[in-house]
Design a protein around this motif. Sequence first.
Motif, mmCIF file in Angstrom:
data_model
loop_
_atom_site.group_PDB
_atom_site.id
_atom_site.type_symbol
_atom_site.label_atom_id
_atom_site.label_comp_id
_atom_site.label_asym_id
_atom_site.label_seq_id
_atom_site.Cartn_x
_atom_site.Cartn_y
_atom_site.Cartn_z
ATOM 1 N N ILE A 141 0.848 -1.187 0.000
ATOM 2 C CA ILE A 141 0.000 0.000 0.000
ATOM 3 C C ILE A 141 0.886 1.240 0.000
ATOM 4 C CG2 ILE A 141 -1.638 1.334 1.376
ATOM 5 C CD1 ILE A 141 -2.813 -1.223 2.396
ATOM 6 N N PRO A 142 0.675 2.175 -0.947
ATOM 7 C CA PRO A 142 1.484 3.395 -0.944
ATOM 8 C C PRO A 142 1.194 4.250 0.282
ATOM 9 C CG PRO A 142 -0.287 3.559 -2.552
ATOM 10 C CD PRO A 142 -0.309 2.156 -2.046
ATOM 11 N N ILE A 143 2.255 4.711 0.905
ATOM 12 C CA ILE A 143 2.106 5.542 2.096
ATOM 13 C C ILE A 143 1.760 6.972 1.699
ATOM 14 C CG2 ILE A 143 4.453 6.453 2.423
ATOM 15 C CD1 ILE A 143 4.252 5.379 5.324
ATOM 16 N N GLY A 144 1.963 7.294 0.441
ATOM 17 C CA GLY A 144 1.753 8.625 -0.110
ATOM 18 C C GLY A 144 2.649 8.765 -1.322
ATOM 19 N N ALA A 145 2.706 9.932 -1.909
ATOM 20 C CA ALA A 145 3.531 10.118 -3.101
ATOM 21 C C ALA A 145 4.047 11.543 -3.177
ATOM 22 C CB ALA A 145 2.734 9.791 -4.362
ATOM 23 N N ASN A 146 5.215 11.687 -3.776
ATOM 24 C CA ASN A 146 5.677 13.002 -4.196
ATOM 25 C C ASN A 146 5.909 12.948 -5.695
ATOM 26 O OD1 ASN A 146 8.334 11.915 -4.652
ATOM 27 N ND2 ASN A 146 8.794 12.218 -2.495
ATOM 28 N N THR A 147 5.983 14.075 -6.324
ATOM 29 C CA THR A 147 6.196 14.105 -7.763
ATOM 30 C C THR A 147 6.750 15.474 -8.149
ATOM 31 O OG1 THR A 147 5.176 13.497 -9.883
ATOM 32 C CG2 THR A 147 3.860 14.892 -8.407
ATOM 33 N N LEU A 148 6.724 15.775 -9.440
ATOM 34 C CA LEU A 148 7.339 16.987 -9.949
ATOM 35 C C LEU A 148 6.301 17.970 -10.494
ATOM 36 C CD1 LEU A 148 10.165 15.163 -11.921
ATOM 37 C CD2 LEU A 148 10.497 16.518 -9.840
ATOM 38 N N ALA A 149 6.661 19.247 -10.448
ATOM 39 C CA ALA A 149 5.856 20.309 -11.044
ATOM 40 C C ALA A 149 6.810 21.454 -11.378
ATOM 41 C CB ALA A 149 4.760 20.769 -10.086
ATOM 42 N N LEU A 150 6.273 22.565 -11.843
ATOM 43 C CA LEU A 150 7.097 23.731 -12.162
ATOM 44 C C LEU A 150 6.882 24.831 -11.129
ATOM 45 C CD1 LEU A 150 6.672 24.102 -16.048
ATOM 46 C CD2 LEU A 150 8.588 23.079 -14.792
ATOM 47 N N TYR A 151 7.937 25.177 -10.402
ATOM 48 C CA TYR A 151 7.937 26.364 -9.550
ATOM 49 C C TYR A 151 8.224 27.565 -10.453
ATOM 50 C CZ TYR A 151 8.418 23.425 -5.327
ATOM 51 O OH TYR A 151 8.224 22.527 -4.309
ATOM 52 N N TYR A 152 7.626 28.716 -10.130
ATOM 53 C CA TYR A 152 7.951 29.910 -10.902
ATOM 54 C C TYR A 152 8.145 31.108 -9.990
ATOM 55 C CZ TYR A 152 2.925 31.139 -10.527
ATOM 56 O OH TYR A 152 1.659 31.445 -10.064
ATOM 57 N N ASN A 153 8.961 32.029 -10.455
ATOM 58 C CA ASN A 153 9.266 33.275 -9.761
ATOM 59 C C ASN A 153 8.289 34.341 -10.262
ATOM 60 O OD1 ASN A 153 10.415 35.887 -9.188
ATOM 61 N ND2 ASN A 153 12.364 34.885 -8.746
ATOM 62 N N LYS A 154 7.406 34.793 -9.400
ATOM 63 C CA LYS A 154 6.350 35.720 -9.818
ATOM 64 C C LYS A 154 6.912 37.026 -10.371
ATOM 65 C CE LYS A 154 2.673 34.022 -6.761
ATOM 66 N NZ LYS A 154 1.675 34.387 -5.721
ATOM 67 N N ALA A 155 7.948 37.556 -9.726
ATOM 68 C CA ALA A 155 8.492 38.841 -10.164
ATOM 69 C C ALA A 155 9.128 38.733 -11.543
ATOM 70 C CB ALA A 155 9.519 39.341 -9.149
ATOM 71 N N VAL A 156 9.838 37.651 -11.793
ATOM 72 C CA VAL A 156 10.492 37.460 -13.092
ATOM 73 C C VAL A 156 9.447 37.358 -14.198
ATOM 74 C CG1 VAL A 156 11.885 35.871 -14.484
ATOM 75 C CG2 VAL A 156 12.578 36.424 -12.141
ATOM 76 N N LEU A 157 8.382 36.609 -13.953
ATOM 77 C CA LEU A 157 7.344 36.467 -14.974
ATOM 78 C C LEU A 157 6.594 37.774 -15.196
ATOM 79 C CD1 LEU A 157 5.765 32.935 -14.392
ATOM 80 C CD2 LEU A 157 7.611 33.625 -15.917
ATOM 81 N N THR A 158 6.317 38.502 -14.121
ATOM 82 C CA THR A 158 5.617 39.786 -14.256
ATOM 83 C C THR A 158 6.434 40.763 -15.082
ATOM 84 O OG1 THR A 158 4.470 39.487 -12.136
ATOM 85 C CG2 THR A 158 4.658 41.741 -12.987
ATOM 86 N N ALA A 159 7.719 40.831 -14.805
ATOM 87 C CA ALA A 159 8.597 41.753 -15.547
ATOM 88 C C ALA A 159 8.680 41.389 -17.024
ATOM 89 C CB ALA A 159 9.994 41.740 -14.934
#
Length: 451
Positions: A141-159
């Motif tokens: 039985i899986p105890i839980g899971a981790n995985t991947l996603a994309l973190y982003y820098n709000k200031a860099v994207l806004t600029a």
Amino acid sequence: MRTKLRASLLALTLLGGLAACSTSGGDTGSGSAAGGTYTIWDPYPQYDDASAWVQLLGKCGTDAGVAVKRTGYDTSDLTNKALLAAQQGNSPDVLIVDNPVVSTLAEAGVLTTTDDNKLDISAIAPNLVAAGQTGGKTYGIPIGANTLALYYNKAVLTAAGVDPAAVKDWASLTAALGKVKAAGKKGITFSAIGTEEGSFQFLPWYWGSGAGLRKLDSPEAVSALSLWNDWLKNGYAPNSVINNTQTTSWQEFATGQFAFAENGTWQLGNAKKAGFEYGIIPIPSKTGGTAPAPTGGEFVTAPVQKDTKRYTTTQKLIACLSSTDNALATDTTLSYIAATDAVQTKQVAANAELKVWVEAVKAAKGRTSDDLGTKYPKISEPLWTAVQAALSGSKSPADALTAAQARGRGHQVRTSCTASAPGSGPRGRSSRPSRPTCSPSTPIRCTATST
């Protein structure tokens, strides 16, 4: 059969880096002496007897009327320890292992099935259970899971004039990276190192193209590697990704100069300390939607025992550890997303930031899924080798993946042991050792013998 098991165990010791990190050998529960002592092995040596995790183990033992003796090993050592114990006939009653290792231990005859122990898996997400399945049977039985996603820098994207909500597919992501570069910042960082860690990070793009791991040189696979390759050529990703681990990739993102970083749930704590506003979006598939990312995380399993009467109590211990309330506490501690909808709902209610991670986990898949099992290691190494060859410029993406497919066909996975009561070991060693990742759950330890 015993001789073959010894050979595979010797091969495992040659992998290197298999020393135990820490152990906690005392009884952790005040369970009934009359009920006896049950042993639990886990890959969390960072938690001592005073931790909430070990206290939970003790409570589950008390509830079952037994004492619990718990030992925590480094993940890379735990598989070897489990195989040795099986050979010697003294396997732990409960074994918690990294999900890609389950198929190795199961095919070696070390583990019982959920049917054997009457464990209810009906509420668990099928895509997460799949990582613990081989030959049509489920081994934990899986105890839980981790995985991947994309973190982003709000200031860099806004600029740069980029709305992260508009990043829905590869085309929109690549366009965003172009805008960021034009604004004088850096686009995206990830880990493409020549180890399992590199495969782990490439798989969302690979699977997101529609490619499957049985055909590494498909047009879809070539498009995924071409995506990464073009990012480097266009200056959207730095050349450092070729040697980046997930840790060094995160360190680049933490400088505040990058728009995006591919990383996992285990970086949430570091993200809060980064000193800039951040957000998280799922990794997009080629034509839209969330890409399947590989799952990390452990399975709670029940090894084969000489005394089959022990299974009744073992079932109680595992049921306790995987109950809704206990799973919520454990997954919160480990920065995991739970394996059931009920607990996931509670996690999001407590922390809305986890909603994107729940979405990512729902789309995720195990590296040994699709009935790959112990075939995965001989596929992963040619894959990460192809990524290295393309990004370093030594081969085109198409040529690199053609070579990977040929190499995968040329390698044969040799069964170096057969199940032997009470259990036997897995399949030998790979041609090079894998390295641990920075995540709470390290990616697969290659145990197939490539010839």
